[in-house]
Motif scaffolding. Structure first.
Motif, PDB file in Angstrom:
ATOM      1  N   ALA A   1      -1.347  11.308   3.093  1.00  0.00           N
ATOM      2  CA  ALA A   1      -0.116  10.572   3.395  1.00  0.00           C
ATOM      3  C   ALA A   1       0.814  10.573   2.189  1.00  0.00           C
ATOM      4  O   ALA A   1       2.030  10.458   2.325  1.00  0.00           O
ATOM      5  N   ALA A   2       0.235  10.728   1.006  1.00  0.00           N
ATOM      6  CA  ALA A   2       1.000  10.621  -0.243  1.00  0.00           C
ATOM      7  C   ALA A   2       1.743  11.916  -0.603  1.00  0.00           C
ATOM      8  O   ALA A   2       2.223  12.064  -1.727  1.00  0.00           O
TER       9      ALA A   2
ATOM     10  N   PRO B   1       0.842  -1.207   0.000  1.00  0.00           N
ATOM     11  CA  PRO B   1       0.000   0.000   0.000  1.00  0.00           C
ATOM     12  C   PRO B   1       0.878   1.258   0.000  1.00  0.00           C
ATOM     13  O   PRO B   1       1.902   1.309   0.678  1.00  0.00           O
ATOM     14  N   LYS B   2       0.450   2.249  -0.779  1.00  0.00           N
ATOM     15  CA  LYS B   2       1.316   3.407  -1.052  1.00  0.00           C
ATOM     16  C   LYS B   2       1.839   4.084   0.210  1.00  0.00           C
ATOM     17  O   LYS B   2       3.015   4.460   0.281  1.00  0.00           O
ATOM     18  N   ALA B   3       0.987   4.234   1.224  1.00  0.00           N
ATOM     19  CA  ALA B   3       1.391   4.983   2.425  1.00  0.00           C
ATOM     20  C   ALA B   3       2.579   4.341   3.130  1.00  0.00           C
ATOM     21  O   ALA B   3       3.326   5.009   3.833  1.00  0.00           O
ATOM     22  N   LEU B   4       2.743   3.012   2.937  1.00  0.00           N
ATOM     23  CA  LEU B   4       3.844   2.317   3.604  1.00  0.00           C
ATOM     24  C   LEU B   4       5.065   2.151   2.706  1.00  0.00           C
ATOM     25  O   LEU B   4       6.084   1.597   3.134  1.00  0.00           O
ATOM     26  N   ARG B   5       4.966   2.624   1.477  1.00  0.00           N
ATOM     27  CA  ARG B   5       6.141   2.541   0.596  1.00  0.00           C
ATOM     28  C   ARG B   5       7.252   3.403   1.174  1.00  0.00           C
ATOM     29  O   ARG B   5       7.029   4.543   1.568  1.00  0.00           O
TER      30      ARG B   5
ATOM     31  N   PRO C   1       8.802   4.969   5.704  1.00  0.00           N
ATOM     32  CA  PRO C   1       7.503   5.023   5.020  1.00  0.00           C
ATOM     33  C   PRO C   1       7.022   6.460   4.787  1.00  0.00           C
ATOM     34  O   PRO C   1       7.184   7.328   5.644  1.00  0.00           O
ATOM     35  N   MET C   2       6.418   6.651   3.613  1.00  0.00           N
ATOM     36  CA  MET C   2       5.860   7.975   3.269  1.00  0.00           C
ATOM     37  C   MET C   2       4.952   8.510   4.356  1.00  0.00           C
ATOM     38  O   MET C   2       4.990   9.681   4.711  1.00  0.00           O
ATOM     39  N   LEU C   3       4.088   7.616   4.880  1.00  0.00           N
ATOM     40  CA  LEU C   3       3.122   8.040   5.901  1.00  0.00           C
ATOM     41  C   LEU C   3       3.833   8.583   7.135  1.00  0.00           C
ATOM     42  O   LEU C   3       3.417   9.597   7.701  1.00  0.00           O
ATOM     43  N   LEU C   4       4.918   7.903   7.549  1.00  0.00           N
ATOM     44  CA  LEU C   4       5.663   8.350   8.732  1.00  0.00           C
ATOM     45  C   LEU C   4       6.214   9.760   8.485  1.00  0.00           C
ATOM     46  O   LEU C   4       6.152  10.628   9.359  1.00  0.00           O
ATOM     47  N   ARG C   5       6.731   9.997   7.291  1.00  0.00           N
ATOM     48  CA  ARG C   5       7.255  11.325   6.966  1.00  0.00           C
ATOM     49  C   ARG C   5       6.150  12.379   7.034  1.00  0.00           C
ATOM     50  O   ARG C   5       6.338  13.467   7.578  1.00  0.00           O
ATOM     51  N   ALA C   6       4.980  12.041   6.483  1.00  0.00           N
ATOM     52  CA  ALA C   6       3.871  13.014   6.475  1.00  0.00           C
ATOM     53  C   ALA C   6       3.409  13.327   7.904  1.00  0.00           C
ATOM     54  O   ALA C   6       3.170  14.482   8.264  1.00  0.00           O
TER      55      ALA C   6
ATOM     56  N   LEU D   1       3.804   4.204  13.729  1.00  0.00           N
ATOM     57  CA  LEU D   1       3.641   5.607  14.122  1.00  0.00           C
ATOM     58  C   LEU D   1       3.793   5.832  15.620  1.00  0.00           C
ATOM     59  O   LEU D   1       4.024   6.959  16.055  1.00  0.00           O
ATOM     60  N   GLY D   2       3.627   4.769  16.417  1.00  0.00           N
ATOM     61  CA  GLY D   2       3.815   4.922  17.856  1.00  0.00           C
ATOM     62  C   GLY D   2       2.555   5.378  18.565  1.00  0.00           C
ATOM     63  O   GLY D   2       1.550   5.706  17.930  1.00  0.00           O
TER      64      GLY D   2
END
Ligand code: CTP
Ligand code: MG
Length: 229
Positions: A103-104, A23-27, A33-38, A67-68
């Motif tokens: 997230a993307a 899934p894109k958010a976890l790429r 991961p993108m999501l973590l950065r966002a 994400l914690g």
């Protein structure tokens, strides 16, 4: 209106245009991961005090681990609007201003998050970051024939985070059947004025494989610059 700012992050999409299975958010981008950065960018802003993420339903626990404990994770829905609606419901009651952030868009600067939040807190009910478009845009009919060419200088490409008074966004989301592709589209349909502020080039959305290449290159460039300091 409460001035406490919360953020919701739709991250439940499948990333079909990007492809690649995960899934894109976890790429990962440069290993994270993108999501973590966002999410980190939202938390790095001076305004945001709560983040709710809508994750792919089967990955709620995995995303929670990544994400914690400080971030609330809820199962997303079939369409982006469904994911955002579920995440909005999970915000604390005393949140008065909501930022909705994809997230993307992992390279969005925290300064843009703050600029959007500041504009809503200053009294604008709905605020969106925008950039001029560089390609000419055509409206076409179902057969692919050109119907008209809007003036390019009056067009803008829209990014996230988009910021709203919470009460207005809640009302907008009650209109579930409107075919819009961003949150502000639902607010516009209420007749509420939507304010634009300058967006950021780095806030582009990772949609296709070429966007991932660009994002990796930008990160490598900024890491190299940091190393030179
Ligand atoms: N999104 C979501 N829930 C959905 C669909 C999308 O939370 N049912 C999120 C995505 O995870 C992304 C953001 O909305 O962070 C913007 O959507 P988009 O770029 O279209 O991502 P995807 O829907 O994952 O990609 P695609 O349309 O190519 O499948
Ligand atoms: Mg999509």
């Amino acid at each position: 209106m409460s001035t406490r700012v919360g953020a919701v992050v739709p991250a439940a999409g499948r990333g079909e245009r990007l492809g690649g299975g995960t899934p894109k958010a976890l790429r990962p981008l440069a290993g994270r991961p993108m999501l973590l950065r966002a999410v980190e960018t939202l938390l790095a802003s001076t305004h945001v005090t709560q983040v709710v993420v809508a994750a792919p339903p089967t990955l709620v626990d995995v995303v929670g681990q990544i994400l914690g404990p400080g971030v609330c994770v809820v199962p997303g829905g079939g369409e982006r609007v469904d994911s955002v609606r579920t995440a909005l419901d999970a915000l604390d009651d005393d949140i008065g201003v909501v930022l909705v952030h994809d997230a993307a868009r992992p390279l969005t600067p925290a300064t843009l998050v703050d600029a959007v939040a500041t504009a809503v807190l200053a009294g604008h009910p709905a605020v969106i970051p925008v950039l001029p478009v560089t390609d000419t845009v055509k409206e076409i009919d179902a057969d692919g024939r050109v119907v008209r060419t809007p003036r390019r200088d009056m067009l803008r490409a829209v990014q996230t985070p988009q910021g709203f008074r919470r009460d207005i966004l809640r009302t907008a989301y009650a209109n579930r059947d409107l075919p819009v592709t961003d949150d502000a589209g639902l607010v516009e349909a209420l007749g509420v004025p939507v304010t634009t502020i300058p967006g950021a080039e780095e806030a582009f959305k990772v949609t296709r494989p070429v966007d991932l290449v660009l994002a990796e290159a930008l990160l490598a460039d900024s890491l190299a610059r940091d190393g030179q300091r």
